[in-house]
Design an enzyme around this catalytic site. Structure first.
Site, PDB file in Angstrom:
ATOM      1  N   ASP A   1       0.810  -1.226   0.000  1.00 53.37           N
ATOM      2  CA  ASP A   1       0.000   0.000   0.000  1.00 53.37           C
ATOM      3  C   ASP A   1       0.838   1.269   0.000  1.00 53.37           C
ATOM      4  OD1 ASP A   1      -2.239  -1.654   0.094  1.00 53.37           O
ATOM      5  OD2 ASP A   1      -2.277  -1.646   2.280  1.00 53.37           O
ATOM      6  N   GLU A   2       2.000   1.223  -0.623  1.00 51.56           N
ATOM      7  CA  GLU A   2       2.888   2.388  -0.664  1.00 51.56           C
ATOM      8  C   GLU A   2       2.427   3.421  -1.694  1.00 51.56           C
ATOM      9  OE1 GLU A   2       3.884  -0.771  -1.122  1.00 51.56           O
ATOM     10  OE2 GLU A   2       5.392  -1.284   0.386  1.00 51.56           O
TER      11      GLU A   2
ATOM     12  N   LYS B   1       1.862   2.081  -5.076  1.00 56.43           N
ATOM     13  CA  LYS B   1       2.435   1.512  -6.306  1.00 56.43           C
ATOM     14  C   LYS B   1       1.528   1.760  -7.505  1.00 56.43           C
ATOM     15  CE  LYS B   1       2.483  -2.477  -4.243  1.00 56.43           C
ATOM     16  NZ  LYS B   1       2.130  -2.071  -2.869  1.00 56.43           N
TER      17      LYS B   1
ATOM     18  N   ASN C   1      -5.108 -10.353  -3.710  1.00 56.58           N
ATOM     19  CA  ASN C   1      -4.830  -9.733  -2.407  1.00 56.58           C
ATOM     20  C   ASN C   1      -4.380  -8.281  -2.583  1.00 56.58           C
ATOM     21  OD1 ASN C   1      -2.463 -10.665  -3.616  1.00 56.58           O
ATOM     22  ND2 ASN C   1      -1.480 -11.328  -1.726  1.00 56.58           N
TER      23      ASN C   1
ATOM     24  N   GLY D   1      -4.434  -4.424  -3.870  1.00 60.39           N
ATOM     25  CA  GLY D   1      -5.432  -3.406  -4.173  1.00 60.39           C
ATOM     26  C   GLY D   1      -4.672  -2.159  -4.567  1.00 60.39           C
ATOM     27  N   HIS D   2      -4.605  -1.887  -5.847  1.00 58.63           N
ATOM     28  CA  HIS D   2      -3.806  -0.763  -6.347  1.00 58.63           C
ATOM     29  C   HIS D   2      -4.747   0.339  -6.811  1.00 58.63           C
ATOM     30  CE1 HIS D   2      -0.140  -3.582  -7.172  1.00 58.63           C
ATOM     31  NE2 HIS D   2      -0.524  -3.559  -5.923  1.00 58.63           N
TER      32      HIS D   2
ATOM     33  N   ARG E   1       3.216 -28.860  -6.516  1.00 58.51           N
ATOM     34  CA  ARG E   1       2.998 -29.436  -7.857  1.00 58.51           C
ATOM     35  C   ARG E   1       1.627 -30.093  -7.976  1.00 58.51           C
ATOM     36  NH1 ARG E   1       8.566 -32.222  -6.932  1.00 58.51           N
ATOM     37  NH2 ARG E   1       7.539 -32.131  -4.926  1.00 58.51           N
TER      38      ARG E   1
ATOM     39  N   GLN F   1       2.098  -6.074  -3.131  1.00 57.04           N
ATOM     40  CA  GLN F   1       2.571  -6.180  -1.739  1.00 57.04           C
ATOM     41  C   GLN F   1       3.850  -5.351  -1.543  1.00 57.04           C
ATOM     42  OE1 GLN F   1       1.521  -9.575  -3.255  1.00 57.04           O
ATOM     43  NE2 GLN F   1      -0.369  -8.558  -2.759  1.00 57.04           N
TER      44      GLN F   1
ATOM     45  N   ARG G   1     -10.044  -2.863   5.793  1.00 59.03           N
ATOM     46  CA  ARG G   1      -9.575  -2.839   7.186  1.00 59.03           C
ATOM     47  C   ARG G   1      -8.778  -1.561   7.465  1.00 59.03           C
ATOM     48  NH1 ARG G   1      -6.306  -8.426   7.529  1.00 59.03           N
ATOM     49  NH2 ARG G   1      -5.746  -7.756   5.425  1.00 59.03           N
TER      50      ARG G   1
ATOM     51  N   LYS H   1       2.887  10.286  -0.537  1.00 56.73           N
ATOM     52  CA  LYS H   1       2.079  10.724   0.601  1.00 56.73           C
ATOM     53  C   LYS H   1       2.786  11.708   1.540  1.00 56.73           C
ATOM     54  CE  LYS H   1      -1.496   7.965   1.418  1.00 56.73           C
ATOM     55  NZ  LYS H   1      -2.430   6.820   1.622  1.00 56.73           N
TER      56      LYS H   1
HETATM   57  P1  GDP Z   1      -0.743   0.295  -3.552  1.00 49.53           P
HETATM   58  O1  GDP Z   1      -1.349  -0.981  -3.084  1.00 49.53           O
HETATM   59  O2  GDP Z   1       0.730   0.375  -3.283  1.00 49.53           O
HETATM   60  O3  GDP Z   1      -1.057   0.603  -4.990  1.00 49.53           O
HETATM   61  O4  GDP Z   1      -1.401   1.449  -2.677  1.00 49.53           O
HETATM   62  P2  GDP Z   1      -2.983   1.589  -2.303  1.00 49.53           P
HETATM   63  O5  GDP Z   1      -3.703   2.016  -3.517  1.00 49.53           O
HETATM   64  O6  GDP Z   1      -3.457   0.388  -1.597  1.00 49.53           O
HETATM   65  O7  GDP Z   1      -2.917   2.727  -1.212  1.00 49.53           O
HETATM   66  C1  GDP Z   1      -2.385   3.977  -1.502  1.00 49.53           C
HETATM   67  C2  GDP Z   1      -3.467   5.033  -1.217  1.00 49.53           C
HETATM   68  O8  GDP Z   1      -2.865   6.320  -1.145  1.00 49.53           O
HETATM   69  C3  GDP Z   1      -4.500   5.144  -2.316  1.00 49.53           C
HETATM   70  O9  GDP Z   1      -5.714   5.534  -1.739  1.00 49.53           O
HETATM   71  C4  GDP Z   1      -3.951   6.258  -3.216  1.00 49.53           C
HETATM   72  O10 GDP Z   1      -4.977   6.920  -3.936  1.00 49.53           O
HETATM   73  C5  GDP Z   1      -3.337   7.161  -2.190  1.00 49.53           C
HETATM   74  N1  GDP Z   1      -2.162   7.926  -2.626  1.00 49.53           N
HETATM   75  C6  GDP Z   1      -1.145   7.566  -3.452  1.00 49.53           C
HETATM   76  N2  GDP Z   1      -0.195   8.517  -3.491  1.00 49.53           N
HETATM   77  C7  GDP Z   1      -0.605   9.509  -2.662  1.00 49.53           C
HETATM   78  C8  GDP Z   1      -0.043  10.753  -2.241  1.00 49.53           C
HETATM   79  O11 GDP Z   1       1.053  11.141  -2.623  1.00 49.53           O
HETATM   80  N3  GDP Z   1      -0.773  11.498  -1.351  1.00 49.53           N
HETATM   81  C9  GDP Z   1      -1.983  11.088  -0.875  1.00 49.53           C
HETATM   82  N4  GDP Z   1      -2.626  11.878  -0.017  1.00 49.53           N
HETATM   83  N5  GDP Z   1      -2.549   9.928  -1.254  1.00 49.53           N
HETATM   84  C10 GDP Z   1      -1.860   9.141  -2.119  1.00 49.53           C
HETATM   85  P1  IMO Z   2      -0.850  -4.209  -2.226  1.00 48.28           P
HETATM   86  O1  IMO Z   2      -0.374  -4.773  -3.543  1.00 48.28           O
HETATM   87  C1  IMO Z   2      -0.949  -4.586   2.116  1.00 48.28           C
HETATM   88  C2  IMO Z   2      -0.976  -8.668   3.751  1.00 48.28           C
HETATM   89  C3  IMO Z   2      -2.223  -9.128   4.462  1.00 48.28           C
HETATM   90  C4  IMO Z   2      -1.623 -10.071   5.477  1.00 48.28           C
HETATM   91  C5  IMO Z   2      -0.499 -10.724   4.697  1.00 48.28           C
HETATM   92  C6  IMO Z   2      -0.853 -12.069   4.083  1.00 48.28           C
HETATM   93  O2  IMO Z   2      -2.147  -3.511  -2.306  1.00 48.28           O
HETATM   94  O3  IMO Z   2       0.229  -3.421  -1.574  1.00 48.28           O
HETATM   95  P2  IMO Z   2      -2.349 -12.803   2.011  1.00 48.28           P
HETATM   96  O4  IMO Z   2      -3.790 -12.551   1.703  1.00 48.28           O
HETATM   97  O5  IMO Z   2      -1.413 -12.280   0.978  1.00 48.28           O
HETATM   98  O6  IMO Z   2      -2.055 -14.238   2.352  1.00 48.28           O
HETATM   99  O7  IMO Z   2      -2.078 -11.974   3.383  1.00 48.28           O
HETATM  100  O8  IMO Z   2      -0.159  -9.821   3.652  1.00 48.28           O
HETATM  101  N1  IMO Z   2      -1.190  -8.160   2.366  1.00 48.28           N
HETATM  102  C7  IMO Z   2      -1.137  -6.874   2.031  1.00 48.28           C
HETATM  103  N2  IMO Z   2      -0.976  -5.765   2.780  1.00 48.28           N
HETATM  104  N3  IMO Z   2      -1.038  -4.490   0.774  1.00 48.28           N
HETATM  105  C8  IMO Z   2      -1.180  -5.587   0.001  1.00 48.28           C
HETATM  106  O9  IMO Z   2      -1.141  -5.539  -1.348  1.00 48.28           O
HETATM  107  C9  IMO Z   2      -1.275  -6.848   0.628  1.00 48.28           C
HETATM  108  N4  IMO Z   2      -1.444  -8.111   0.176  1.00 48.28           N
HETATM  109  C10 IMO Z   2      -1.370  -8.909   1.250  1.00 48.28           C
HETATM  110  O10 IMO Z   2      -2.903  -8.052   5.068  1.00 48.28           O
HETATM  111  O11 IMO Z   2      -1.039  -9.340   6.524  1.00 48.28           O
HETATM  112 MG    MG Z   3      -2.908  -1.662  -1.849  1.00 49.44          MG
END
Ligand code: GDP
Ligand code: IMO
Ligand code: MG
Length: 425
Positions: free
Chosen positions: A13-14, A16, A38, A40-41, A144, A223, A302, A330
């Site tokens: 959730d950085e 990406k 798993n 969510g981008h 396998r 991830q 969550r 962020k």
């Molecule tokens: P990912 O899984 O690494 O693609 O990240 P997620 O989409 O799960 O979570 C990142 C969240 O931060 C999303 O709601 C984005 O819309 C938001 N986001 C991304 N870059 C920035 C930023 O620079 N500032 C803010 N405020 N939100 C951001």
């Molecule tokens: P993105 O690509 C954040 C975490 C789960 C749990 C652990 C194992 O959006 O960054 P799993 O369902 O993979 O067996 O769960 O990994 N997890 C993530 N946390 N971002 C994700 O993906 C994740 N995918 C899995 O919360 O702790």
């Molecule tokens: Mg995510």
């Protein structure tokens, strides 16, 4: 654009998805190489929010080719849902999206097993998985015993699905979970197979052909480094290798054809699910980061655990992945804070640790060694040039990069495409 691997440097959730979307403008192909639904981008285009789970985040750019590589565990039903949603929003998906015939399927029985296994884990051992069947899907692959997307086209596919459901039912029974209906499941996947047939191809050959033709490849990690099955906080990890090495394994691109690695890193830290998190803030600071950062899971909803930037993690991620450039996201979330802490090392049993311990019990007992920097207390989201940032914000970012090594390529100050300061990428 040189062939680029993009990975998450922390616990996922950085941001990406946003950075992939920004870089896709310069790429020809975008390739997912591990994980599954798993992930969510989030990508925001023209004010509309899209959350992609399986389809590469490059799909929102017209004309770009998107591949789901051999290293991904693919839930065919989720994939079809995601395609339909994008098509209903006016995106052309067919003809641009291809799925590896070597990719393993995540089936409904994998989800049932994921839930039952998590339920059976003792308190303190629960991982907090996303419930998407990822662990059981990868377990079948390594054992396998999996079904690959290529198998979806075989004449005996329905019979094979039924046999897999029967095997899963034996495991479910041992976990005191209800049995699944093999015939109903087989029927559902036979229908899905027909719908997916035109997309199932040899993506490895496609990657090689594109690379030979001088196309730009962008490999999209899911991830993050600290969730890596080898390098993360085992056992509180996912079941794949989200690190840069996984990009070659999961796509078929040779390591010698990777030109650069981009690490996506938040200006603070979050984690969703269980496991150690040394810089976690339990009180007001954590609540403020969660509220301002909208830190709720894009897949499960969550609340995410929030805390200060951890430079031990950042340094480790740079080493493991060979990060050339950081995409730091962020920063704007910190706009209102008068002071900001940075973890520069850990303290464990009276000794200073500068590297990441392998043992989660040790990591759990680590106390962060903080330094504190002054905040900037003004908005940054509207800025478009690094030089225009407040002095304290520039100093903060520079300090994080100094502590982690590597260079800053992109600084993100908001969720939209326009909230992006480009430095070296
Ligand atoms: P990912 O899984 O690494 O693609 O990240 P997620 O989409 O799960 O979570 C990142 C969240 O931060 C999303 O709601 C984005 O819309 C938001 N986001 C991304 N870059 C920035 C930023 O620079 N500032 C803010 N405020 N939100 C951001
Ligand atoms: P993105 O690509 C954040 C975490 C789960 C749990 C652990 C194992 O959006 O960054 P799993 O369902 O993979 O067996 O769960 O990994 N997890 C993530 N946390 N971002 C994700 O993906 C994740 N995918 C899995 O919360 O702790
Ligand atoms: Mg995510």
């Amino acid at each position: 654009m040189p062939n680029t691997v993009l990975v998450g440097a922390q616990w996922g959730d950085e941001g990406k998805g946003k950075i992939i979307d920004v870089l896709t403008a310069q790429a020809d192909l975008v390739i997912r190489f591990q994980g599954g639904s798993n992930a969510g981008h989030t990508v925001i285009v023209g004010g509309r929010k899209h959350v992609l789970h399986l389809i590469p985040s490059g799909i929102l750019h017209d004309g770009k080719i998107c591949l789901i590589g051999n290293g991904v565990v693919i839930d065919p039903l989720e994939l079809l849902d995601e395609m339909r949603l994008l098509e209903s929003q006016g995106y052309v998906v067919r003809g641009r999206l291809f799925v590896s015939d070597r990719g393993h399927a995540v089936m409904s029985y994998h989800r049932a097993l994921d839930a039952a296994q998590e339920q059976a884990r003792a308190e303190g051992r629960k991982i907090g998985t996303t419930g998407r069947g990822i662990g059981p899907g990868y377990a079948d692959k390594i054992n396998r015993a999996g079904l690959r997307l290529g198998d979806f086209l075989a004449p005996d596919f329905a019979a094979r699905v039924r046999a897999h459901v029967e095997a899963a039912n034996r495991e479910l029974a041992a976990l005191h979970a209800p049995a699944l209906d093999a015939d109903a499941i087989a029927d559902r996947y036979v229908t899905a197979a027909a719908a997916l047939k035109p997309l199932i191809v040899d993506t490895v050959a496609m990657v090689h052909a594109a690379d030979r033709a001088g196309k730009s490849l962008l490999l999209e990690g899911a991830q993050g480094t600290m969730l890596d099955i080898d390098f993360g906080t085992y056992p509180f990890v996912t079941s794949s290798n989200p690190t840069a090495g996984g990009a070659c394994i999961g796509s078929g691109l040779s390591p010698r054809r990777v030109d650069r690695v981009v690490g996506v890193i938040k200006a603070y830290t979050t984690r969703v699910g269980a496991g150690p998190f040394p810089t976690e803030c339990m009180g007001e600071d954590g609540d403020l980061l969660r509220a301002r950062g909208g830190e709720f899971g894009a897949t499960t909803g969550r609340p995410r655990r929030c805390g200060w930037f951890d430079a031990v993690v950042g340094r480790y991620a740079r080493e493991v992945n060979g990060v050339d450039f950081w995409a730091m996201t962020k920063l704007d979330v910190l706009d209102t804070l008068p002071g900001i802490k940075i973890c520069v090392a850990y303290e464990h049993a009276g000794r200073r640790l500068d590297t990441l311990p392998a043992d989660v019990a040790v990591l759990d007992a680590c106390r962060p060694v903080y330094e504190e920097m002054p905040g900037w207390c003004c908005e940054t989201s509207h800025l478009t040039r690094f030089e225009d940032l407040p002095t304290n914000a520039r100093a903060y970012v520079a300090r994080l990069v100094e502590l982690c090594g590597g260079r800053l390529g992109i600084l993100s100050v908001g969720p939209g495409r326009e909230n992006t300061l480009r430095l070296a990428l």
